[in-house]
Scaffold this motif. Structure first.
Motif, PDB file in Angstrom:
ATOM      1  N   GLN A 152      18.869 -22.246 -20.887  1.00  0.00           N
ATOM      2  CA  GLN A 152      19.064 -22.427 -19.450  1.00  0.00           C
ATOM      3  C   GLN A 152      18.694 -21.164 -18.680  1.00  0.00           C
ATOM      4  O   GLN A 152      18.133 -21.249 -17.582  1.00  0.00           O
ATOM      5  CB  GLN A 152      20.519 -22.818 -19.172  1.00  0.00           C
ATOM      6  N   TRP A 153      18.992 -19.996 -19.242  1.00  0.00           N
ATOM      7  CA  TRP A 153      18.579 -18.740 -18.600  1.00  0.00           C
ATOM      8  C   TRP A 153      17.063 -18.704 -18.440  1.00  0.00           C
ATOM      9  O   TRP A 153      16.544 -18.379 -17.374  1.00  0.00           O
ATOM     10  CB  TRP A 153      19.011 -17.541 -19.441  1.00  0.00           C
ATOM     11  N   ILE A 154      16.362 -19.041 -19.523  1.00  0.00           N
ATOM     12  CA  ILE A 154      14.896 -18.988 -19.491  1.00  0.00           C
ATOM     13  C   ILE A 154      14.352 -19.985 -18.474  1.00  0.00           C
ATOM     14  O   ILE A 154      13.424 -19.675 -17.717  1.00  0.00           O
ATOM     15  CB  ILE A 154      14.330 -19.267 -20.900  1.00  0.00           C
ATOM     16  N   GLN A 155      14.908 -21.165 -18.446  1.00  0.00           N
ATOM     17  CA  GLN A 155      14.464 -22.170 -17.470  1.00  0.00           C
ATOM     18  C   GLN A 155      14.680 -21.679 -16.043  1.00  0.00           C
ATOM     19  O   GLN A 155      13.831 -21.898 -15.166  1.00  0.00           O
ATOM     20  CB  GLN A 155      15.216 -23.480 -17.710  1.00  0.00           C
ATOM     21  N   ALA A 156      15.790 -20.981 -15.792  1.00  0.00           N
ATOM     22  CA  ALA A 156      16.053 -20.430 -14.456  1.00  0.00           C
ATOM     23  C   ALA A 156      15.048 -19.335 -14.113  1.00  0.00           C
ATOM     24  O   ALA A 156      14.560 -19.262 -12.975  1.00  0.00           O
ATOM     25  CB  ALA A 156      17.472 -19.882 -14.391  1.00  0.00           C
ATOM     26  N   TRP A 157      14.714 -18.484 -15.073  1.00  0.00           N
ATOM     27  CA  TRP A 157      13.721 -17.429 -14.831  1.00  0.00           C
ATOM     28  C   TRP A 157      12.351 -18.025 -14.568  1.00  0.00           C
ATOM     29  O   TRP A 157      11.586 -17.504 -13.753  1.00  0.00           O
ATOM     30  CB  TRP A 157      13.657 -16.479 -16.023  1.00  0.00           C
ATOM     31  N   GLU A 158      12.031 -19.099 -15.272  1.00  0.00           N
ATOM     32  CA  GLU A 158      10.732 -19.736 -15.069  1.00  0.00           C
ATOM     33  C   GLU A 158      10.639 -20.351 -13.669  1.00  0.00           C
ATOM     34  O   GLU A 158       9.573 -20.325 -13.046  1.00  0.00           O
ATOM     35  CB  GLU A 158      10.503 -20.802 -16.142  1.00  0.00           C
TER      36      GLU A 158
ATOM     37  N   ALA B 117      11.596 -13.964  -9.927  1.00  0.00           N
ATOM     38  CA  ALA B 117      12.214 -12.811  -9.272  1.00  0.00           C
ATOM     39  C   ALA B 117      13.641 -12.593  -9.768  1.00  0.00           C
ATOM     40  O   ALA B 117      14.146 -11.456  -9.776  1.00  0.00           O
ATOM     41  CB  ALA B 117      12.207 -12.993  -7.752  1.00  0.00           C
ATOM     42  N   ASP B 118      14.310 -13.660 -10.192  1.00  0.00           N
ATOM     43  CA  ASP B 118      15.683 -13.529 -10.682  1.00  0.00           C
ATOM     44  C   ASP B 118      15.749 -12.785 -12.011  1.00  0.00           C
ATOM     45  O   ASP B 118      16.824 -12.331 -12.417  1.00  0.00           O
ATOM     46  CB  ASP B 118      16.310 -14.914 -10.864  1.00  0.00           C
ATOM     47  N   SER B 119      14.621 -12.690 -12.696  1.00  0.00           N
ATOM     48  CA  SER B 119      14.621 -12.039 -14.024  1.00  0.00           C
ATOM     49  C   SER B 119      14.382 -10.543 -13.928  1.00  0.00           C
ATOM     50  O   SER B 119      14.425  -9.845 -14.926  1.00  0.00           O
ATOM     51  CB  SER B 119      13.542 -12.659 -14.921  1.00  0.00           C
TER      52      SER B 119
END
Length: 248
Positions: free
Chosen positions: A235-241, A245-247
């Motif tokens: 889920q973290w990776i999906q959010a960064w994708e 900018a959030d990453s």
């Protein structure tokens, strides 16, 4: 562990084997390191170890006889056969996983070449591994052998002062390593993340895992295909994708 290097330039290894971590490991008796000039095993009066290739072409080729003789002289009678590693640009790409595999051996022999290449019979009938440290060509295999020897030796028990250092290194977990900070907690206008000075070990461990994952996703995303991820990590990776900018 015993590591022998067959080279035309043994002097290149003198300082490397005597300094820093390798030097300390040698002093402790954890690893035996020696560089041998395979020219000493030549079977002709001029001590030549190379010859022109059959079929013509530019450059010279290392002869089979001195390499075979040198390796056979290093194999102790009754002892387990060593891994014989040929350093060459045609070899398998070197990885941390390969370093970990080699660190389980008791005896490694490295062959460092020069000139145009090796007699093919060395590859076919003598070596057990061919290793390349990158898609580029060096003047010889010495520098590549130093890289492999250093990366293997540091994995041996007792070599590093902190045994956890090798466990958490980049690539050892399949991910790039998380960021590190030390004192002072504030340098100029830059402060250490609060979690690292919170004293909460679980939160620190979780922060480090997320940072490793984020850094790997940013810099070496292909590594993630070999890492087992939790549902939350995916889920973290999906959010960064969705929002790179959030990453940052």
């Amino acid at each position: 562990m015993r590591m022998d290097v067959l080279t035309l330039f043994p002097a290149m290894f003198e300082e490397v084997f005597a300094a820093s971590i390798l030097g300390k490991a040698k002093e402790k008796g954890i690893v035996s390191l020696q560089a041998i000039n395979f020219r000493d095993y030549s079977n002709n009066k001029h001590n030549t170890v190379d010859d022109a290739p059959f079929g013509g072409g530019g450059g010279m080729v290392l002869k089979a006889e001195p390499i075979f003789a040198a390796v056979e002289a290093l194999i102790s009678e009754g002892a387990a056969k060593p891994r014989v590693v040929l350093m060459c640009p045609q070899g398998e790409p070197y990885t941390q996983r390969k370093a970990e595999e080699l660190s389980q051996e008791s005896h490694l022999i490295f062959i460092c070449g020069h000139y145009e290449g090796f007699d093919e019979r060395i590859r076919e009938h003598l070596v057990t591994d061919e290793i390349s440290i990158g898609d580029y060509v060096l003047t010889g295999g010495e520098l590549a052998a130093m890289v492999v020897i250093d990366s293997v030796a540091r994995l041996l028990p007792g070599v590093l002062g902190n045994e956890m250092s090798a466990v958490t290194d980049s690539f050892s977990t399949g991910l790039l390593e998380y960021p590190h900070y030390t004192r002072p907690a504030k340098f100029r206008e830059w402060e250490v993340p609060d979690v690292l000075i919170s004293g909460h070990h679980i939160n620190v461990a979780n922060w480090r895992r997320k940072q490793s994952l984020r850094r790997t996703w940013q810099r070496r995303p292909e590594l993630l295909t070999h890492v087992e991820l939790t549902k939350e990590e995916r889920q973290w990776i999906q959010a960064w994708e969705r929002n790179p900018a959030d990453s940052i």
